[in-house]
Design a protein around this motif. Structure first.
Motif, PDB file in Angstrom:
ATOM      1  N   GLY A  85       0.818  -1.212   0.000  1.00  0.00           N
ATOM      2  CA  GLY A  85       0.000   0.000   0.000  1.00  0.00           C
ATOM      3  C   GLY A  85       0.846   1.253   0.000  1.00  0.00           C
ATOM      4  N   ASP A  86       0.175   2.403   0.013  1.00  0.00           N
ATOM      5  CA  ASP A  86       0.911   3.669   0.004  1.00  0.00           C
ATOM      6  C   ASP A  86       0.343   4.684   0.979  1.00  0.00           C
ATOM      7  OD1 ASP A  86      -1.400   4.387  -1.245  1.00  0.00           O
ATOM      8  OD2 ASP A  86      -0.483   4.840  -3.188  1.00  0.00           O
ATOM      9  N   SER A  87      -0.539   4.243   1.899  1.00  0.00           N
ATOM     10  CA  SER A  87      -1.082   5.145   2.923  1.00  0.00           C
ATOM     11  C   SER A  87      -1.117   4.383   4.235  1.00  0.00           C
ATOM     12  CB  SER A  87      -2.491   5.612   2.531  1.00  0.00           C
ATOM     13  OG  SER A  87      -3.011   6.470   3.504  1.00  0.00           O
ATOM     14  N   PHE A  88      -0.306   4.819   5.205  1.00  0.00           N
ATOM     15  CA  PHE A  88      -0.140   4.071   6.441  1.00  0.00           C
ATOM     16  C   PHE A  88      -0.478   4.923   7.665  1.00  0.00           C
ATOM     17  CE2 PHE A  88       2.716   2.277   3.319  1.00  0.00           C
ATOM     18  CZ  PHE A  88       2.415   0.932   3.391  1.00  0.00           C
ATOM     19  N   VAL A  89      -1.036   4.270   8.693  1.00  0.00           N
ATOM     20  CA  VAL A  89      -1.258   4.917   9.987  1.00  0.00           C
ATOM     21  C   VAL A  89      -0.026   4.689  10.840  1.00  0.00           C
ATOM     22  CG1 VAL A  89      -2.663   4.977  12.074  1.00  0.00           C
ATOM     23  CG2 VAL A  89      -3.750   4.629   9.849  1.00  0.00           C
ATOM     24  N   VAL A  90       0.546   5.772  11.366  1.00  0.00           N
ATOM     25  CA  VAL A  90       1.779   5.717  12.147  1.00  0.00           C
ATOM     26  C   VAL A  90       1.454   5.690  13.639  1.00  0.00           C
ATOM     27  CG1 VAL A  90       3.917   6.937  12.675  1.00  0.00           C
ATOM     28  CG2 VAL A  90       3.015   6.970  10.350  1.00  0.00           C
ATOM     29  N   ASN A  91       1.936   4.691  14.347  1.00  0.00           N
ATOM     30  CA  ASN A  91       1.702   4.566  15.790  1.00  0.00           C
ATOM     31  C   ASN A  91       3.038   4.610  16.525  1.00  0.00           C
ATOM     32  OD1 ASN A  91       1.070   3.796  18.417  1.00  0.00           O
ATOM     33  ND2 ASN A  91      -0.493   2.351  17.777  1.00  0.00           N
ATOM     34  N   THR A  92       3.215   5.630  17.365  1.00  0.00           N
ATOM     35  CA  THR A  92       4.473   5.782  18.105  1.00  0.00           C
ATOM     36  C   THR A  92       4.324   5.490  19.593  1.00  0.00           C
ATOM     37  OG1 THR A  92       4.061   8.136  18.493  1.00  0.00           O
ATOM     38  CG2 THR A  92       5.279   7.545  16.493  1.00  0.00           C
ATOM     39  N   LYS A  93       3.111   5.111  20.027  1.00  0.00           N
ATOM     40  CA  LYS A  93       2.867   4.971  21.460  1.00  0.00           C
ATOM     41  C   LYS A  93       2.534   3.551  21.899  1.00  0.00           C
ATOM     42  CE  LYS A  93       3.474   9.234  22.785  1.00  0.00           C
ATOM     43  NZ  LYS A  93       4.445   9.613  23.793  1.00  0.00           N
ATOM     44  N   CYS A  94       2.344   2.615  20.961  1.00  0.00           N
ATOM     45  CA  CYS A  94       2.052   1.236  21.350  1.00  0.00           C
ATOM     46  C   CYS A  94       3.303   0.600  21.968  1.00  0.00           C
ATOM     47  CB  CYS A  94       1.552   0.425  20.166  1.00  0.00           C
ATOM     48  SG  CYS A  94       2.771   0.204  18.857  1.00  0.00           S
ATOM     49  N   LYS A  95       3.124  -0.555  22.619  1.00  0.00           N
ATOM     50  CA  LYS A  95       4.230  -1.193  23.340  1.00  0.00           C
ATOM     51  C   LYS A  95       5.394  -1.511  22.404  1.00  0.00           C
ATOM     52  CE  LYS A  95       5.302  -4.902  26.613  1.00  0.00           C
ATOM     53  NZ  LYS A  95       6.560  -5.294  25.955  1.00  0.00           N
ATOM     54  N   GLU A  96       5.091  -2.069  21.200  1.00  0.00           N
ATOM     55  CA  GLU A  96       6.161  -2.426  20.274  1.00  0.00           C
ATOM     56  C   GLU A  96       6.970  -1.195  19.865  1.00  0.00           C
ATOM     57  OE1 GLU A  96       3.094  -5.588  19.975  1.00  0.00           O
ATOM     58  OE2 GLU A  96       3.065  -3.423  19.991  1.00  0.00           O
ATOM     59  N   ALA A  97       6.272  -0.071  19.641  1.00  0.00           N
ATOM     60  CA  ALA A  97       6.968   1.163  19.264  1.00  0.00           C
ATOM     61  C   ALA A  97       7.876   1.636  20.398  1.00  0.00           C
ATOM     62  CB  ALA A  97       5.956   2.243  18.900  1.00  0.00           C
ATOM     63  N   ARG A  98       7.351   1.628  21.607  1.00  0.00           N
ATOM     64  CA  ARG A  98       8.142   2.077  22.758  1.00  0.00           C
ATOM     65  C   ARG A  98       9.328   1.154  23.010  1.00  0.00           C
ATOM     66  NH1 ARG A  98       3.029   2.457  25.218  1.00  0.00           N
ATOM     67  NH2 ARG A  98       3.600   0.798  26.674  1.00  0.00           N
ATOM     68  N   ASP A  99       9.186  -0.127  22.627  1.00  0.00           N
ATOM     69  CA  ASP A  99      10.268  -1.100  22.834  1.00  0.00           C
ATOM     70  C   ASP A  99      11.315  -1.049  21.733  1.00  0.00           C
ATOM     71  OD1 ASP A  99       8.219  -3.743  24.348  1.00  0.00           O
ATOM     72  OD2 ASP A  99       9.147  -1.945  25.190  1.00  0.00           O
ATOM     73  N   GLY A 100      11.168  -0.104  20.781  1.00  0.00           N
ATOM     74  CA  GLY A 100      12.229   0.086  19.796  1.00  0.00           C
ATOM     75  C   GLY A 100      11.928  -0.332  18.372  1.00  0.00           C
ATOM     76  N   ALA A 101      10.642  -0.592  18.062  1.00  0.00           N
ATOM     77  CA  ALA A 101      10.307  -0.960  16.680  1.00  0.00           C
ATOM     78  C   ALA A 101      10.695   0.163  15.718  1.00  0.00           C
ATOM     79  CB  ALA A 101       8.813  -1.256  16.558  1.00  0.00           C
ATOM     80  N   GLU A 102      11.127  -0.214  14.510  1.00  0.00           N
ATOM     81  CA  GLU A 102      11.503   0.747  13.480  1.00  0.00           C
ATOM     82  C   GLU A 102      10.699   0.466  12.220  1.00  0.00           C
ATOM     83  OE1 GLU A 102      15.667  -0.665  13.795  1.00  0.00           O
ATOM     84  OE2 GLU A 102      16.145   1.469  13.812  1.00  0.00           O
ATOM     85  N   SER A 103      10.369   1.517  11.490  1.00  0.00           N
ATOM     86  CA  SER A 103       9.619   1.350  10.248  1.00  0.00           C
ATOM     87  C   SER A 103      10.294   2.122   9.131  1.00  0.00           C
ATOM     88  CB  SER A 103       8.175   1.838  10.424  1.00  0.00           C
ATOM     89  OG  SER A 103       7.483   1.038  11.363  1.00  0.00           O
ATOM     90  N   GLN A 104      10.091   1.635   7.913  1.00  0.00           N
ATOM     91  CA  GLN A 104      10.650   2.312   6.744  1.00  0.00           C
ATOM     92  C   GLN A 104       9.673   2.196   5.590  1.00  0.00           C
ATOM     93  OE1 GLN A 104      14.808   1.760   6.109  1.00  0.00           O
ATOM     94  NE2 GLN A 104      14.731   2.164   3.922  1.00  0.00           N
ATOM     95  N   ILE A 105       9.406   3.326   4.948  1.00  0.00           N
ATOM     96  CA  ILE A 105       8.565   3.363   3.762  1.00  0.00           C
ATOM     97  C   ILE A 105       9.480   3.516   2.560  1.00  0.00           C
ATOM     98  CG2 ILE A 105       6.767   4.639   2.539  1.00  0.00           C
ATOM     99  CD1 ILE A 105       5.671   5.401   5.327  1.00  0.00           C
ATOM    100  N   LEU A 106       9.375   2.577   1.629  1.00  0.00           N
ATOM    101  CA  LEU A 106      10.296   2.516   0.496  1.00  0.00           C
ATOM    102  C   LEU A 106       9.786   3.379  -0.650  1.00  0.00           C
ATOM    103  CD1 LEU A 106      10.964   0.018   2.270  1.00  0.00           C
ATOM    104  CD2 LEU A 106      11.622  -1.132   0.185  1.00  0.00           C
ATOM    105  N   LYS A 107      10.390   4.554  -0.775  1.00  0.00           N
ATOM    106  CA  LYS A 107      10.080   5.422  -1.907  1.00  0.00           C
ATOM    107  C   LYS A 107      11.039   5.167  -3.051  1.00  0.00           C
ATOM    108  CE  LYS A 107       9.654   9.756  -0.915  1.00  0.00           C
ATOM    109  NZ  LYS A 107       9.961  11.051  -0.306  1.00  0.00           N
TER     110      LYS A 107
END
Length: 301
Positions: A85-107
């Motif tokens: 897809g090309d439209s994503f909801v960004v979550n920075t407060k869930c447990k996985e995010a707080r534990d150091g999850a990283e995301s990358q959108i490939l342009k």
């Protein structure tokens, strides 16, 4: 999203074909990389890859997978989530995010140029721009009250002051008094004050975590995102009230004023007084029982 509660922080990223062509026809692009972030939405999850050692490896697997356009990498589980897809909801407060999850959108397409060189060039441009322009996170004529950790004298600038803060445990922000070259380090109990004498005399303040304006704009200029909206509610707490705006006709107008104000992360709108209260911080107490709330006040984070 339910586990995130009121402190959840969401935004939406819309992927666009915004790479600019070089004179030689090659594409110049920079992937969108986000620390402490989990991606939801898009066209769904394609596959989960286990025993993945890094975000870079996760991205390589995405590039080899049809329709994969983004990833979320969870280090403590060595788990790579491939997204379409090309439209994503960004979550920075869930447990996985707080534990150091990283995301990358490939342009960037693989082989579209030397990505490392492009990224270094982009970093250089950003560094040069920072030298030329003042930080958008800077709060002029503002003092942070309470939450005192330590005061440091003979500090040349607020940038130097922020460096001390980064090295100090529990420091979340600073106030700087230029006339005295005084740096005040603050913890999370600090609140914003724009009316005291020190503020009026030119003091500056800044939080280490500044609100990022990385949501893509719609054609009408509004921000596209998923906010927490609450009817018959007044917000208290957070890092304090930044400002009151009068003669405001709606919650939507109140939110627009918040988006244009540094560090504003929430609002309470009181319709019968046409009053808009701009709030800072990311942890608020919800009051649904006070008279103002029962009379129709609305809040939005």
């Amino acid at each position: 999203t339910g586990s995130s509660g009121i402190n959840a922080e969401y935004g939406r990223y819309d992927k666009k074909k915004d790479e600019e062509e070089n004179d030689d026809g090659d594409k110049e692009c920079v992937d969108v990389v986000m620390k402490n972030t989990v991606l939801h939405g898009g066209a769904g999850e394609i596959e989960q890859k286990r025993n993945v050692d890094s975000l870079a490896t996760c991205v390589k697997k995405c590039r080899k997978t049809n329709h994969c356009s983004a990833v979320t990498f969870i280090p403590n589980k060595e788990l790579c989530l491939l997204k379409a897809g090309d439209s994503f909801v960004v979550n920075t407060k869930c447990k996985e995010a707080r534990d150091g999850a990283e995301s990358q959108i490939l342009k960037c397409k693989e082989g579209s140029g030397d990505e490392k060189e492009d990224k270094n060039e982009e970093k250089k441009k950003k560094k040069d721009k920072k030298k030329e322009t003042p930080s958008k996170c800077l709060l002029k004529n503002t003092m942070l009250h309470g939450g005192d950790i330590v005061n440091i004298s003979k500090v040349k600038s607020i940038k130097k002051c922020l460096k001390f803060c980064k090295k100090t445990e529990n420091c979340v922000g600073v106030s700087y008094v230029p006339s005295e070259k005084l740096c005040l380090l603050k913890n999370q109990d600090a609140t914003i004050d724009t009316n005291c004498e020190a503020a009026k005399s030119g003091s500056q303040s800044q939080f280490l975590k500044c609100k990022k304006k990385d949501e893509e704009e719609n054609d009408d200029g509004d921000k596209e995102c998923v906010d927490v909206v609450m009817k018959n509610t007044v917000l208290h707490g957070g890092a304090g009230e930044i400002e009151q705006k009068r003669n405001v006709d709606s919650l939507a107008t109140c939110v627009k004023k918040c988006r244009k104000t540094n560090h504003c992360s929430a609002v309470t709108f009181i319709p019968n007084k046409e009053l808009c209260l701009l709030k800072a911080g990311d942890s608020f107490v919800i009051n649904t029982n006070c008279k103002t709330a029962r009379d129709g006040a609305e809040s939005q984070i």
